[in-house]
Write an enzyme that holds these catalytic residues in place. Structure first.
Site, PDB file in Angstrom:
ATOM      1  CB  SER A  68       8.613   3.837  -5.977  1.00 57.38           C
ATOM      2  OG  SER A  68       8.015   2.627  -4.902  1.00 57.38           O
TER       3      SER A  68
ATOM      4  CD  GLU B 213       8.795  -3.553   5.566  1.00 55.39           C
ATOM      5  OE1 GLU B 213       8.540  -4.661   5.877  1.00 55.39           O
ATOM      6  OE2 GLU B 213      10.016  -3.949   4.891  1.00 55.39           O
TER       7      GLU B 213
END
Length: 306
Positions: free
Chosen positions: A89, A185
């Site tokens: 992230s 994913e």
């Protein structure tokens, strides 16, 4: 004036019984010794930090990638800085930078609609606004501050998908980062799979470009850094490893194989900011990541940059 000064130097050399040539040889030799001493000091410091980072790897049974840039002195601290890690992230801060780069500030007020079907795992902010939609600026803020995965996907869509993101990074000089998949994913982090990976050096260089460099004008840099300062997921990471009076804006990331990352711009008092990227992974798919590893690594950086 220059000729008079040279004449005085020549007279002094004559009095001392030294030729100008021998004086040059002496000063040149002194400069070489000084340069060697400084090079030796840097080498010694690098060896010391490498040893400490290696010890952290053993302590936490993890692989560690580190790159830090003191933007005031251009001094860098690095360890496995060119090895690939899943970026997880952390991309959200840089994607927000790309969004700001490609759009006017007014565009942040555009309302974006999305459906329940668009939601993916871990979307604590967007899941509350399916009926109303959200302003683009609010979505970017949710991606950076709360690591909202649906918000991250919307950012991707607004900048041309993962490959649009990758292309934007190429345009600011990043030839390393590979971006291929959407959330969630992209967090698979399978060892040896170069999809959705980068290096600590590439990520830190990108963050520097967006926060203190010329990739964004000052007004947009301020928006991005304010989003990062408000990050709600990084208190136990880089922020925990620097002095309490240092201001930290960061973006964390996590994935399979013990992946735990944090990237940050850090403002020490009365000094230029420091850019830090810390990436980590483990060998086993279900391995638990260690926040403490990401907190202890910046302690080495802070000590080395003093």
């Amino acid at each position: 004036m220059k000729n008079k000064r040279m004449l005085k130097i020549g007279m002094c050399v004559g009095i001392l019984g030294l030729s100008v040539t021998s004086l040059e040889a002496f000063t040149g030799g002194a400069l070489q010794v000084e340069a060697k001493e400084k090079t030796g000091q840097v080498k010694h410091k690098n060896q010391a930090t490498h040893k400490e980072f290696s010890q952290l790897e053993k302590k936490f049974d993890a692989r560690l990638g580190v790159y830090a840039i003191d933007t005031g002195t251009n001094q860098t601290i690095s360890y496995r800085h060119n090895e690939r890690f899943a970026f997880a992230s952390t991309y959200k801060a840089l994607a927000a930078g790309v969004l700001l780069q490609q759009n006017s500030i007014d565009t942040l007020n555009e309302v974006i609609k999305f459906t329940k079907e668009d939601l993916v795992d871990y979307s604590p902010v967007t899941e509350k606004h399916v009926d109303t939609g959200m302003k683009l600026g609010e979505i970017a803020e949710a991606a950076v501050r709360s690591s909202d995965n649906t918000a991250g996907n919307i950012l991707f869509h607004k900048i041309g998908g993962p490959k649009g993101y990758e292309k934007a990074l190429r345009q600011i000089g990043d030839r390393v980062t590979m971006s291929d998949r959407f959330e969630t994913e992209l967090n698979e982090a399978i060892p040896g799979d170069i999809r959705d990976t980068s290096t600590a050096k590439a990520i830190a260089s990108n963050l520097k470009a967006f926060t203190v460099g010329n990739a964004l004008p000052a007004e947009k840099r301020k928006i991005l850094t304010e989003w990062m300062k408000g990050n709600a997921t990084g208190d136990k990471l880089i922020r925990a490893g620097v002095p309490t009076d240092w201001i930290v804006g960061d973006k964390s990331g996590a994935g399979s194989y013990g992946t735990r990352n944090d990237i940050a711009i850090v403002w020490p008092p009365n000094r230029a900011p420091i850019i830090i990227a810390i990436l980590s992974s483990k060998d086993e798919k279900e391995a638990t990541y260690d926040n403490q590893l990401i907190a202890e690594a910046p302690e080495v950086i802070v000590k080395s940059l003093k």
